[in-house]
Scaffold this motif. Structure first.
Motif, mmCIF file in Angstrom:
data_model
loop_
_atom_site.group_PDB
_atom_site.id
_atom_site.type_symbol
_atom_site.label_atom_id
_atom_site.label_comp_id
_atom_site.label_asym_id
_atom_site.label_seq_id
_atom_site.Cartn_x
_atom_site.Cartn_y
_atom_site.Cartn_z
ATOM 1 N N TYR A 134 -9.122 48.232 -27.644
ATOM 2 C CA TYR A 134 -7.990 48.163 -28.605
ATOM 3 C C TYR A 134 -7.941 49.218 -29.636
ATOM 4 O O TYR A 134 -9.022 49.257 -30.130
ATOM 5 C CB TYR A 134 -7.576 46.651 -29.042
ATOM 6 C CG TYR A 134 -7.411 45.785 -28.253
ATOM 7 C CD1 TYR A 134 -6.308 45.479 -27.736
ATOM 8 C CD2 TYR A 134 -8.635 45.120 -27.489
ATOM 9 C CE1 TYR A 134 -6.173 44.344 -26.880
ATOM 10 C CE2 TYR A 134 -8.178 44.307 -26.580
ATOM 11 C CZ TYR A 134 -7.344 43.609 -26.076
ATOM 12 O OH TYR A 134 -6.747 42.889 -25.240
ATOM 13 N N ILE A 135 -6.839 49.757 -29.839
ATOM 14 C CA ILE A 135 -6.602 50.998 -30.889
ATOM 15 C C ILE A 135 -5.454 50.483 -31.786
ATOM 16 O O ILE A 135 -4.413 50.254 -31.272
ATOM 17 C CB ILE A 135 -6.361 52.282 -30.252
ATOM 18 C CG1 ILE A 135 -7.448 52.718 -29.204
ATOM 19 C CG2 ILE A 135 -6.485 53.360 -31.650
ATOM 20 C CD1 ILE A 135 -8.904 52.896 -29.898
ATOM 21 N N LEU A 136 -5.647 50.488 -32.966
ATOM 22 C CA LEU A 136 -4.789 50.022 -34.112
ATOM 23 C C LEU A 136 -4.433 50.867 -35.120
ATOM 24 O O LEU A 136 -5.538 51.458 -35.751
ATOM 25 C CB LEU A 136 -5.132 48.484 -34.365
ATOM 26 C CG LEU A 136 -5.587 47.396 -33.512
ATOM 27 C CD1 LEU A 136 -6.905 47.554 -33.423
ATOM 28 C CD2 LEU A 136 -5.132 46.133 -33.877
ATOM 29 N N GLY A 137 -3.043 51.057 -35.555
ATOM 30 C CA GLY A 137 -2.908 51.853 -36.829
ATOM 31 C C GLY A 137 -3.311 53.415 -36.670
ATOM 32 O O GLY A 137 -3.227 54.008 -35.544
ATOM 33 N N GLY A 138 -3.247 53.899 -37.766
ATOM 34 C CA GLY A 138 -3.583 55.307 -37.840
ATOM 35 C C GLY A 138 -2.809 56.123 -38.816
ATOM 36 O O GLY A 138 -1.744 55.695 -39.156
ATOM 37 N N GLU A 139 -2.960 57.301 -39.119
ATOM 38 C CA GLU A 139 -2.098 58.245 -39.719
ATOM 39 C C GLU A 139 -1.952 59.584 -39.038
ATOM 40 O O GLU A 139 -2.499 59.679 -38.155
ATOM 41 C CB GLU A 139 -2.587 58.445 -41.251
ATOM 42 C CG GLU A 139 -4.040 59.281 -41.085
ATOM 43 C CD GLU A 139 -4.434 59.571 -42.496
ATOM 44 O OE1 GLU A 139 -3.812 59.565 -43.566
ATOM 45 O OE2 GLU A 139 -5.920 59.845 -42.784
ATOM 46 N N GLY A 140 -0.970 60.094 -39.612
ATOM 47 C CA GLY A 140 -0.558 61.324 -39.078
ATOM 48 C C GLY A 140 0.462 61.621 -38.421
ATOM 49 O O GLY A 140 0.901 62.638 -37.530
ATOM 50 N N ASN A 141 1.416 60.486 -38.266
ATOM 51 C CA ASN A 141 2.796 60.555 -38.004
ATOM 52 C C ASN A 141 4.007 61.187 -38.420
ATOM 53 O O ASN A 141 4.337 60.861 -39.460
ATOM 54 C CB ASN A 141 3.152 59.107 -37.674
ATOM 55 C CG ASN A 141 4.397 58.847 -36.598
ATOM 56 O OD1 ASN A 141 4.986 59.705 -36.131
ATOM 57 N ND2 ASN A 141 4.737 57.437 -36.356
ATOM 58 N N ARG A 142 4.264 62.356 -37.810
ATOM 59 C CA ARG A 142 5.285 63.149 -38.520
ATOM 60 C C ARG A 142 6.500 62.445 -38.193
ATOM 61 O O ARG A 142 7.571 62.975 -39.230
ATOM 62 C CB ARG A 142 5.308 64.544 -37.938
ATOM 63 C CG ARG A 142 4.104 65.232 -38.033
ATOM 64 C CD ARG A 142 4.018 66.793 -37.414
ATOM 65 N NE ARG A 142 2.907 67.701 -37.733
ATOM 66 C CZ ARG A 142 2.716 68.815 -37.454
ATOM 67 N NH1 ARG A 142 3.691 69.414 -36.748
ATOM 68 N NH2 ARG A 142 1.650 69.470 -37.525
ATOM 69 N N ALA A 143 6.761 61.619 -37.420
ATOM 70 C CA ALA A 143 8.140 60.972 -37.435
ATOM 71 C C ALA A 143 8.182 59.959 -38.415
ATOM 72 O O ALA A 143 9.594 59.095 -38.476
ATOM 73 C CB ALA A 143 8.327 60.610 -35.917
ATOM 74 N N ASP A 144 7.177 59.569 -39.285
ATOM 75 C CA ASP A 144 7.326 58.229 -39.984
ATOM 76 C C ASP A 144 7.406 58.878 -41.384
ATOM 77 O O ASP A 144 6.264 59.613 -41.811
ATOM 78 C CB ASP A 144 6.198 57.374 -39.870
ATOM 79 C CG ASP A 144 6.397 56.133 -40.731
ATOM 80 O OD1 ASP A 144 6.970 55.546 -40.676
ATOM 81 O OD2 ASP A 144 5.602 56.048 -41.709
ATOM 82 N N PRO A 145 8.059 58.551 -42.433
ATOM 83 C CA PRO A 145 8.245 58.964 -43.699
ATOM 84 C C PRO A 145 6.650 58.618 -44.574
ATOM 85 O O PRO A 145 6.278 59.602 -45.299
ATOM 86 C CB PRO A 145 9.208 58.257 -44.229
ATOM 87 C CG PRO A 145 9.726 57.309 -43.649
ATOM 88 C CD PRO A 145 9.176 57.844 -42.411
ATOM 89 N N ARG A 146 6.204 57.814 -44.117
ATOM 90 C CA ARG A 146 4.796 57.419 -44.808
ATOM 91 C C ARG A 146 3.831 57.951 -44.008
ATOM 92 O O ARG A 146 2.565 57.727 -44.494
ATOM 93 C CB ARG A 146 4.762 55.890 -44.794
ATOM 94 C CG ARG A 146 5.909 55.297 -45.827
ATOM 95 C CD ARG A 146 5.835 53.876 -45.801
ATOM 96 N NE ARG A 146 4.739 53.290 -46.561
ATOM 97 C CZ ARG A 146 4.671 53.198 -48.066
ATOM 98 N NH1 ARG A 146 5.877 53.443 -48.657
ATOM 99 N NH2 ARG A 146 3.761 52.709 -48.816
ATOM 100 N N GLY A 147 3.822 58.714 -43.010
ATOM 101 C CA GLY A 147 2.896 59.388 -41.974
ATOM 102 C C GLY A 147 1.967 58.092 -41.282
ATOM 103 O O GLY A 147 0.983 58.536 -40.739
ATOM 104 N N MET A 148 2.601 56.880 -40.926
ATOM 105 C CA MET A 148 1.775 55.895 -40.591
ATOM 106 C C MET A 148 2.275 55.568 -38.844
ATOM 107 O O MET A 148 3.211 56.073 -38.549
ATOM 108 C CB MET A 148 1.935 54.544 -41.204
ATOM 109 C CG MET A 148 1.751 54.825 -42.701
ATOM 110 S SD MET A 148 0.025 55.336 -43.131
ATOM 111 C CE MET A 148 -0.817 53.923 -42.163
#
Length: 312
Positions: free
Chosen positions: A236-250
């Protein structure tokens, strides 16, 4: 009409069982992200990390399901952020990390013994590094990846019977902020970041029997700073950062990999997306303590538990 509502209710419960469910526990005493976490003796341990202001923490906490409370432990000998952590032989092992910021990686191995309530230092890692991952397979500790200035493919195994580390063939894709877990005789390294990408979807596995790495089906959602956990026969892989489509990068995504089919499936999203988290597994559930709710610094004291669906 009453029978119809009962039927729909049962269908809802069945759907939840097939997709997994989330719950929330008592919060940590200290907001923290970029932590190490592990299960030892039926309790959940969370160590080190960053405080909300970016200070490196030497504190540690333990959660007892019997009392549903967190308690403070004696501080670690060396305060670190971005360590890896595992439970082995009834003790908590904290591997590497950074002393301050991301500029002082350490090879230190710190061991907490719940029986004595004391910390000690173990045989150091072959290379100093932070933002690595670790897992226990067949009574041995595997330390994978991380960074020391640049991203590393370094891999090593610790045999407690010998009391020493042995370097292994390097991971094909050097990276840090990755997720590592042991499953069905192999050690899996998922996602992470390096100079080429902040959101890798790479999935590679090390087979101790052959002494070789293999490249597998990549994650649907490339990311870093996520949590990885093996439950049943699945990763299982959960969460993380680096999402350019999300204003908080999540990234809220929860994805499961089934080695038997070599295939990924997306499950319902995290209620509160986080990064800087490290998974601990107890009783078939995945515990995620602390983390940050925005890219970069933003430590919280939230503690959530994911009960994954059955995975044969």
């Amino acid at each position: 009409m009453a029978k119809a509502w009962v039927w729909f209710g049962l269908l809802g419960l069945l759907a939840m069982a097939q997709e997994g469910s989330w719950s929330r526990l008592s919060p940590l005493g200290q907001p923290r992200q970029e932590v190490g976490a592990a299960e030892v003796g039926g309790k959940i341990y969370v160590v080190g990390g960053f405080a909300p202001n970016g200070t490196t923490l030497g504190s540690a906490e333990v959660y007892d399901p019997a009392t549903e409370r967190w308690q403070n432990l004696p501080p670690m000998p060396v305060a670190v952020n971005h360590p890896a952590a595992v439970g082995l032989q009834g003790k908590l092992w904290v591997l590497g990390g950074y002393r301050e910021g991301l500029n002082q990686p350490t090879e230190t191995v710190q061991i907490f013994d719940p029986a004595t309530g004391r910390w000690s230092l173990g045989s150091p890692l072959p290379t100093a590094r932070g933002a690595l991952g670790a897992a226990v397979l067949e009574g041995k500790i595997y330390a994978i990846g991380g960074a020391r200035g640049s991203s590393l493919g370094d891999a090593a195994v610790y045999d407690p019977a010998l009391g020493q580390w042995k370097e292994l063939p390097a991971m094909p894709t050097p990276r840090n902020h990755l997720g590592v877990a042991a499953l069905k005789g192999k050690v899996y390294a998922a996602g992470g970041r390096n100079t080429h990408s902040f959101t890798l979807g790479t999935l590679e596995a090390f087979d101790p029997a052959s002494g070789k790495w293999e490249t597998l089906t990549p994650m649907p959602t490339g990311r870093s700073g996520h949590a990885a956990a093996a439950v049943g026969n699945c990763l299982y892989i959960l969460g993380g950062e680096g999402n350019r489509a999300d204003p908080r990068g999540m990234f809220p995504q929860v994805e499961v990999y089934r080695p038997a089919q070599q295939a990924w499936q997306r499950l319902p999203d995290m209620p509160i997306p986080k990064h800087g988290i490290y998974a601990a597994v107890l009783g078939g559930k995945i515990y995620l303590a602390g983390g940050a709710t925005q890219q970069g610094l933003g430590a919280v004291n939230l503690v959530e538990v994911f009960a994954p669906p059955r995975c044969d």
